[in-house]
Design a protein around this motif. Structure first.
Motif, PDB file in Angstrom:
ATOM      1  N   VAL A 116       0.849  -1.199   0.000  1.00 61.32           N
ATOM      2  CA  VAL A 116       0.000   0.000   0.000  1.00 61.32           C
ATOM      3  C   VAL A 116       0.886   1.251   0.000  1.00 61.32           C
ATOM      4  O   VAL A 116       0.603   2.222  -0.700  1.00 61.32           O
ATOM      5  N   GLN A 117       1.987   1.206   0.743  1.00 64.37           N
ATOM      6  CA  GLN A 117       2.923   2.327   0.761  1.00 64.37           C
ATOM      7  C   GLN A 117       3.469   2.602  -0.641  1.00 64.37           C
ATOM      8  O   GLN A 117       3.525   3.751  -1.072  1.00 64.37           O
ATOM      9  N   ARG A 118       3.880   1.553  -1.332  1.00 64.77           N
ATOM     10  CA  ARG A 118       4.427   1.702  -2.684  1.00 64.77           C
ATOM     11  C   ARG A 118       3.396   2.255  -3.656  1.00 64.77           C
ATOM     12  O   ARG A 118       3.702   3.087  -4.492  1.00 64.77           O
ATOM     13  N   ILE A 119       2.164   1.766  -3.539  1.00 65.99           N
ATOM     14  CA  ILE A 119       1.109   2.153  -4.475  1.00 65.99           C
ATOM     15  C   ILE A 119       0.624   3.578  -4.216  1.00 65.99           C
ATOM     16  O   ILE A 119       0.448   4.357  -5.159  1.00 65.99           O
ATOM     17  N   THR A 120       0.413   3.934  -2.946  1.00 65.53           N
ATOM     18  CA  THR A 120      -0.228   5.205  -2.626  1.00 65.53           C
ATOM     19  C   THR A 120       0.727   6.301  -2.154  1.00 65.53           C
ATOM     20  O   THR A 120       0.362   7.467  -2.173  1.00 65.53           O
ATOM     21  N   GLY A 121       1.899   5.907  -1.679  1.00 68.72           N
ATOM     22  CA  GLY A 121       2.828   6.893  -1.134  1.00 68.72           C
ATOM     23  C   GLY A 121       2.501   7.260   0.307  1.00 68.72           C
ATOM     24  O   GLY A 121       3.094   8.183   0.866  1.00 68.72           O
ATOM     25  N   LYS A 122       1.578   6.546   0.930  1.00 70.99           N
ATOM     26  CA  LYS A 122       1.198   6.814   2.322  1.00 70.99           C
ATOM     27  C   LYS A 122       2.229   6.221   3.281  1.00 70.99           C
ATOM     28  O   LYS A 122       3.020   5.369   2.902  1.00 70.99           O
ATOM     29  N   SER A 123       2.192   6.664   4.522  1.00 70.22           N
ATOM     30  CA  SER A 123       3.075   6.114   5.546  1.00 70.22           C
ATOM     31  C   SER A 123       2.634   4.699   5.899  1.00 70.22           C
ATOM     32  O   SER A 123       1.546   4.260   5.513  1.00 70.22           O
ATOM     33  N   GLU A 124       3.467   4.008   6.678  1.00 65.03           N
ATOM     34  CA  GLU A 124       3.118   2.641   7.074  1.00 65.03           C
ATOM     35  C   GLU A 124       1.861   2.628   7.942  1.00 65.03           C
ATOM     36  O   GLU A 124       0.976   1.790   7.757  1.00 65.03           O
ATOM     37  N   LYS A 125       1.767   3.580   8.874  1.00 66.35           N
ATOM     38  CA  LYS A 125       0.605   3.621   9.758  1.00 66.35           C
ATOM     39  C   LYS A 125      -0.671   3.913   8.971  1.00 66.35           C
ATOM     40  O   LYS A 125      -1.709   3.278   9.193  1.00 66.35           O
ATOM     41  N   ASP A 141      -9.827  -7.062  -3.711  1.00 67.93           N
ATOM     42  CA  ASP A 141     -10.458  -6.278  -2.647  1.00 67.93           C
ATOM     43  C   ASP A 141      -9.912  -4.847  -2.648  1.00 67.93           C
ATOM     44  O   ASP A 141     -10.664  -3.883  -2.598  1.00 67.93           O
ATOM     45  N   PHE A 142      -8.589  -4.746  -2.708  1.00 64.51           N
ATOM     46  CA  PHE A 142      -7.931  -3.434  -2.680  1.00 64.51           C
ATOM     47  C   PHE A 142      -8.318  -2.608  -3.901  1.00 64.51           C
ATOM     48  O   PHE A 142      -8.647  -1.422  -3.781  1.00 64.51           O
ATOM     49  N   ALA A 143      -8.296  -3.220  -5.065  1.00 64.61           N
ATOM     50  CA  ALA A 143      -8.630  -2.510  -6.302  1.00 64.61           C
ATOM     51  C   ALA A 143     -10.078  -2.027  -6.285  1.00 64.61           C
ATOM     52  O   ALA A 143     -10.358  -0.886  -6.666  1.00 64.61           O
ATOM     53  N   ASN A 144     -10.992  -2.880  -5.854  1.00 60.53           N
ATOM     54  CA  ASN A 144     -12.404  -2.492  -5.796  1.00 60.53           C
ATOM     55  C   ASN A 144     -12.632  -1.343  -4.828  1.00 60.53           C
ATOM     56  O   ASN A 144     -13.386  -0.412  -5.123  1.00 60.53           O
ATOM     57  N   ILE A 173      -8.551   1.671  -8.051  1.00 64.37           N
ATOM     58  CA  ILE A 173      -7.350   1.495  -8.865  1.00 64.37           C
ATOM     59  C   ILE A 173      -7.487   0.174  -9.616  1.00 64.37           C
ATOM     60  O   ILE A 173      -7.897  -0.828  -9.034  1.00 64.37           O
ATOM     61  N   GLN A 174      -7.123   0.171 -10.874  1.00 62.73           N
ATOM     62  CA  GLN A 174      -7.237  -1.059 -11.671  1.00 62.73           C
ATOM     63  C   GLN A 174      -6.368  -2.157 -11.072  1.00 62.73           C
ATOM     64  O   GLN A 174      -5.235  -1.908 -10.652  1.00 62.73           O
ATOM     65  N   ASN A 175      -6.900  -3.377 -11.072  1.00 60.29           N
ATOM     66  CA  ASN A 175      -6.176  -4.515 -10.500  1.00 60.29           C
ATOM     67  C   ASN A 175      -4.847  -4.740 -11.218  1.00 60.29           C
ATOM     68  O   ASN A 175      -3.859  -5.114 -10.603  1.00 60.29           O
ATOM     69  N   SER A 176      -4.803  -4.511 -12.513  1.00 63.29           N
ATOM     70  CA  SER A 176      -3.557  -4.704 -13.261  1.00 63.29           C
ATOM     71  C   SER A 176      -2.469  -3.746 -12.765  1.00 63.29           C
ATOM     72  O   SER A 176      -1.291  -4.116 -12.682  1.00 63.29           O
ATOM     73  N   LEU A 177      -2.851  -2.526 -12.404  1.00 62.55           N
ATOM     74  CA  LEU A 177      -1.876  -1.575 -11.858  1.00 62.55           C
ATOM     75  C   LEU A 177      -1.414  -2.001 -10.471  1.00 62.55           C
ATOM     76  O   LEU A 177      -0.228  -1.877 -10.141  1.00 62.55           O
ATOM     77  N   VAL A 178      -2.325  -2.497  -9.672  1.00 62.06           N
ATOM     78  CA  VAL A 178      -1.971  -2.981  -8.338  1.00 62.06           C
ATOM     79  C   VAL A 178      -0.956  -4.118  -8.468  1.00 62.06           C
ATOM     80  O   VAL A 178       0.064  -4.140  -7.767  1.00 62.06           O
ATOM     81  N   GLN A 179      -1.206  -5.048  -9.370  1.00 63.90           N
ATOM     82  CA  GLN A 179      -0.310  -6.198  -9.570  1.00 63.90           C
ATOM     83  C   GLN A 179       1.097  -5.754  -9.963  1.00 63.90           C
ATOM     84  O   GLN A 179       2.081  -6.382  -9.581  1.00 63.90           O
ATOM     85  N   GLU A 180       1.204  -4.672 -10.718  1.00 66.02           N
ATOM     86  CA  GLU A 180       2.531  -4.193 -11.154  1.00 66.02           C
ATOM     87  C   GLU A 180       3.397  -3.773  -9.967  1.00 66.02           C
ATOM     88  O   GLU A 180       4.609  -3.844 -10.035  1.00 66.02           O
ATOM     89  N   TYR A 181       2.779  -3.317  -8.895  1.00 65.35           N
ATOM     90  CA  TYR A 181       3.517  -2.818  -7.733  1.00 65.35           C
ATOM     91  C   TYR A 181       3.891  -3.906  -6.734  1.00 65.35           C
ATOM     92  O   TYR A 181       4.630  -3.649  -5.785  1.00 65.35           O
ATOM     93  N   LEU A 182       3.369  -5.108  -6.905  1.00 66.28           N
ATOM     94  CA  LEU A 182       3.695  -6.192  -5.976  1.00 66.28           C
ATOM     95  C   LEU A 182       5.082  -6.726  -6.267  1.00 66.28           C
ATOM     96  O   LEU A 182       5.448  -6.931  -7.422  1.00 66.28           O
ATOM     97  N   THR A 183       5.837  -6.958  -5.216  1.00 69.36           N
ATOM     98  CA  THR A 183       7.169  -7.522  -5.377  1.00 69.36           C
ATOM     99  C   THR A 183       7.172  -8.922  -4.787  1.00 69.36           C
ATOM    100  O   THR A 183       6.347  -9.268  -3.962  1.00 69.36           O
ATOM    101  N   GLU A 184       8.094  -9.689  -5.218  1.00 64.96           N
ATOM    102  CA  GLU A 184       8.193 -11.081  -4.771  1.00 64.96           C
ATOM    103  C   GLU A 184       8.565 -11.150  -3.305  1.00 64.96           C
ATOM    104  O   GLU A 184       9.249 -10.409  -2.756  1.00 64.96           O
TER     105      GLU A 184
END
Length: 65
Positions: free
Chosen positions: A13-22, A47-50, A54-65
């Motif tokens: 969520v931090q990577r996607i939105t730029g928000k703090s951890e809290k 769930d997050f995309a809905n 934000i489009q689910n495909s964009l969310v998937q791009e930000y996930l790291t292994e």
């Protein structure tokens, strides 16, 4: 076929939105509350995309292994 992660964590969520951890943890809790999930249940990329619009495909791009 490459398998990707389906669960969203505060760091994602931090990577996607730029928000703090809290703030990221609060957002995930809001999503859980909104969807009626229990504390032990995970938030998926769908769930997050809905919730965020934000489009689910964009969310998937930000996930790291």
């Amino acid at each position: 076929m490459k398998l990707t992660r389906v669960c969203i964590y505060p760091k994602d969520v931090q990577r996607i939105t730029g928000k703090s951890e809290k703030a990221s943890r609060r957002l995930l809790q809001k999503i859980k509350d909104n969807m009626g999930k229990e504390q032990h249940q995970f938030i998926t990329t769908d769930d997050f995309a809905n919730y965020t619009g934000i489009q689910n495909s964009l969310v998937q791009e930000y996930l790291t292994e």
